[in-house]
Design a protein around this motif. Structure first.
Motif, PDB file in Angstrom:
ATOM      1  N   ARG A   1      61.117  17.964  57.411  1.00 29.74           N
ATOM      2  CA  ARG A   1      61.802  17.011  58.282  1.00 29.74           C
ATOM      3  C   ARG A   1      62.499  15.948  57.434  1.00 29.74           C
TER       4      ARG A   1
ATOM      5  N   ASP B   1      53.205  15.014  62.527  1.00 30.35           N
ATOM      6  CA  ASP B   1      53.818  14.926  63.859  1.00 30.35           C
ATOM      7  C   ASP B   1      54.074  13.463  64.209  1.00 30.35           C
TER       8      ASP B   1
ATOM      9  N   ASP C   1      57.915  11.100  64.043  1.00 29.85           N
ATOM     10  CA  ASP C   1      58.485  10.398  65.210  1.00 29.85           C
ATOM     11  C   ASP C   1      58.733   8.939  64.835  1.00 29.85           C
TER      12      ASP C   1
END
Ligand code: IPM
Ligand code: MN
Length: 357
Positions: A107, A245, A249
């Motif tokens: 990511r 996770d 965010d």
């Protein structure tokens, strides 16, 4: 180059955003003389409605047979408000990650200068931030045994890690660190969790194989704080499934919006490319979603799955040029954005297409 690409739009805004990912792929194929053959499959709530199964066998077979997958989003408010539902859209995504062996989720926190004022964080804190998260994706509490006792007074999710699971993601992260600024931060909770103590031990061992990379170990609570205090201090961040996770965010706010962040899930077989955002049912079907995360996921596909670096750059540059020209979707606009510069999904996607060279 000829490649078979499976599009899985999924739920909510997934259909709207993958439409633009696909159009960008078509444009690249035409301009750079490639042949991309597309197929489509269902997953998530959409698949439950059609077949009762969030990941139908046919989707899994198509996925395994393809060269790369472009995925949209998953989830439906109906299940969020009904914790007792046994069949859930997210099970489809978790199962496909497991079945395809997608243990590494990359990511990148790609910060376009034009969006420095889209974040709620100060531009001087953000400027120059460039982070690449390696989130472990097929282990941890996501896949451990789940239990609930009969009278619903107790529930448990088992958090576990095997040594090999830590080793393989750590190696991937270290290889990437070598090509970047040679700094890696491994995030865990080794002061409390046994899984984290194994994680840290294994990372220390792998670190010894990469003496040219500077390693730092950080606790998750501290990392969550440092990420907004001074994001520039991070380069490659290596972490477990649940921590990754949550941290990514949080990190999306560095890039201005969840609607900007793309991801690549890779392992030993077919790669899976998807935005980090969810299905956003509140805006689904309204031409409001930001298609850039899906388009940037296509850039990752071109680069990582197909080794087409020039083509990947053409996509990223088209996104940058679109932003430079002042075009915004609602999520990345702010109070000083002129009203006529705020576009819908389709108009924004169209702008990016026009900027592809
Ligand atoms: C993500 C999502 C998923 C996850 C959900 C939808 C299962 O939040 O890709 O980050 O938790 O991994
Ligand atoms: Mn998430």
């Amino acid at each position: 180059m000829k490649r078979n690409i499976l599009i899985i739009p999924g739920d909510g805004i997934g259909q709207e955003v993958t439409t633009w990912g696909k159009q960008v792929l078509e444009s690249i194929a035409q301009k750079y003389n490639h042949e991309f053959v597309f197929d489509e499959a269902i997953m998530g709530h959409t698949a439950i409605e059609a077949t009762g199964d969030p990941l139908p066998q046919e989707t899994l077979e198509k996925a395994k047979a393809s060269d790369a997958i472009l995925f949209g989003a998953i989830g439906h408010a109906k299940y969020d408000n009904d914790p007792s539902a046994k069949v859930r859209p997210e099970q489809g995504l978790l199962k496909i990650r497991k079945e395809l062996g997608l243990y590494a989720n990359l990511r990148p926190i790609l910060l376009f200068d034009e969006l420095l004022d889209a974040s709620s964080l100060k531009p001087e804190v953000l400027r120059g931030t460039d982070i690449l998260f390696f989130r472990e994706l097929t282990g941890d509490v996501y896949f451990g045994e789940k239990k609930r006792n009969e009278d619903n007074t107790f529930a448990s999710d088992l958090m576990n890690y095997h040594r090999y699971e830590v080793e393989r993601i750590a190696r991937k992260a270290y290889e990437a660190a070598r090509t970047r600024s040679k700094k890696l931060c491994s995030v865990d909770k080794a002061n409390v969790l046994e899984t984290s103590r194994l994680w840290r031990e294994v990372v220390q061992e792998i670190a010894a194989e990469y003496p040219d990379v500077e390693t730092e170990h950080m606790f998750i609570d501290n990392a969550a704080m440092q990420l907004v205090k001074n994001p520039k201090k991070f380069d490659v961040v290596l972490t477990a499934n649940l921590f990754g996770d949550i941290l990514t965010d949080e990190a999306s706010q560095i890039a201005g919006s969840m609607g900007m962040l793309a991801s690549a899930s890779i392992g030993d077989g077919t790669g899976f490319f998807e935005p980090i955002h969810g299905s956003a049912h509140d805006i689904a079907g309204q031409n409001k979603a930001n298609p850039l995360a899906s388009i940037l996921s296509v850039a990752l596909m071109l680069d990582i799955a197909f080794g087409l670096q020039d083509e990947a750059k053409a996509v990223t540059s088209a996104v940058a040029d679109t932003l430079k020209a002042g075009w915004r979707t609602g999520d990345i606009a702010n109070s000083s954005t002129p009203q006529d510069k705020i576009l819908g999904t389709n108009e924004m996607g169209q702008k990016v297409l026009e900027f592809i060279k």
